[in-house]
Design an enzyme around this catalytic site. Structure first.
Site, PDB file in Angstrom:
ATOM      1  N   TYR A 106       0.692  -1.192  -0.086  1.00 29.10           N
ATOM      2  CA  TYR A 106       0.004  -0.025   0.083  1.00 29.10           C
ATOM      3  C   TYR A 106       0.927   1.414  -0.196  1.00 29.10           C
ATOM      4  O   TYR A 106       0.667   2.177  -0.673  1.00 29.10           O
ATOM      5  CB  TYR A 106      -0.945  -0.033   1.319  1.00 29.10           C
ATOM      6  CG  TYR A 106      -2.119  -0.918   1.011  1.00 29.10           C
ATOM      7  CD1 TYR A 106      -3.090  -0.658   0.239  1.00 29.10           C
ATOM      8  CD2 TYR A 106      -2.154  -2.307   1.599  1.00 29.10           C
ATOM      9  CE1 TYR A 106      -4.290  -1.470   0.245  1.00 29.10           C
ATOM     10  CE2 TYR A 106      -2.996  -3.224   1.491  1.00 29.10           C
ATOM     11  CZ  TYR A 106      -4.141  -2.947   0.618  1.00 29.10           C
ATOM     12  OH  TYR A 106      -5.091  -3.943   0.492  1.00 29.10           O
ATOM     13  N   ARG A 120      -3.213   5.453   3.339  1.00 26.83           N
ATOM     14  CA  ARG A 120      -4.741   5.187   3.648  1.00 26.83           C
ATOM     15  C   ARG A 120      -5.597   5.656   2.416  1.00 26.83           C
ATOM     16  O   ARG A 120      -6.249   5.016   1.933  1.00 26.83           O
ATOM     17  CB  ARG A 120      -5.113   5.753   5.131  1.00 26.83           C
ATOM     18  CG  ARG A 120      -4.488   5.174   6.288  1.00 26.83           C
ATOM     19  CD  ARG A 120      -5.344   5.795   7.419  1.00 26.83           C
ATOM     20  NE  ARG A 120      -5.016   5.288   8.632  1.00 26.83           N
ATOM     21  CZ  ARG A 120      -5.710   4.981   9.699  1.00 26.83           C
ATOM     22  NH1 ARG A 120      -7.001   5.476   9.640  1.00 26.83           N
ATOM     23  NH2 ARG A 120      -5.281   4.201  10.562  1.00 26.83           N
ATOM     24  N   CYS A 137      -6.571  -3.989  -8.239  1.00 28.02           N
ATOM     25  CA  CYS A 137      -6.208  -3.756  -7.188  1.00 28.02           C
ATOM     26  C   CYS A 137      -5.842  -4.913  -6.153  1.00 28.02           C
ATOM     27  O   CYS A 137      -4.998  -4.571  -5.375  1.00 28.02           O
ATOM     28  CB  CYS A 137      -7.441  -2.837  -6.453  1.00 28.02           C
ATOM     29  SG  CYS A 137      -9.043  -3.897  -6.681  1.00 28.02           S
TER      30      CYS A 137
END
Length: 165
Positions: A106, A120, A137
């Site tokens: 991430y 985030r 994703c």
């Protein structure tokens, strides 16, 4: 009034449904047979007012079948249309550049999207991605290698990652 087209095909994981715009761009897709699982993710400004079911969506259906059969790059040239804020759109574009078999964390996804501190927000872009598979994703994992969350379930994400390795 816009008419979108929808089709569901069987895959080794589960049924896969795609919703496309009149010009063939993918608006939404995922491992479900229920189009109602997909439409809420589509921006209201892009959401078709009516849907016509088709057995085959041409290049999109061909790409879905080819990808699941092992041609991992079959999805690369399929057009996708999503709307969100500037960062979301950059994050979705960055996902399309992550190669099969080379998952990123991430944090790396945030960096690729141009905002290294926005980890985030990068995760949120994955969660809000309507065009799953075509905007891959599933190629974003947690630091340390754990798969992380996925709208279509952990088993589907693990299958996809293994399929691409």
């Amino acid at each position: 009034m816009t008419t979108g087209h929808v089709s569901t095909v069987d895959t080794p994981i589960s049924p896969f449904t795609a919703v496309v715009a009149p010009d063939g761009a993918v608006l939404a897709s995922g491992w479900t047979a229920d189009v109602d699982d997909l439409l809420p993710q589509v921006s209201p400004s892009l959401r078709p007012t009516t849907l016509a079911h088709r057995r085959d969506l041409g290049a999109v259906t061909k790409a879905v079948r080819a990808y699941h059969a092992g041609e991992l790059d079959a999805i690369v040239d399929i057009p996708v249309r999503q709307r969100g804020g500037a960062f979301l759109e950059r994050a979705w574009e960055a996902l399309r550049a992550v190669p099969a078999g080379k998952p990123v964390s991430y944090a790396e996804h945030a960096l690729l999207a141009g905002r290294p501190a926005a980890v985030r927000a990068a995760a949120s872009a994955c969660a809000r991605n309507a065009a799953t598979l075509f905007v891959p994703c599933h190629r974003v994992i947690r630091t340390g290698g754990a798969p992380g969350n996925f709208r279509w379930g952990a088993d589907v994400k693990r299958w996809l990652l293994a399929h691409e390795s």
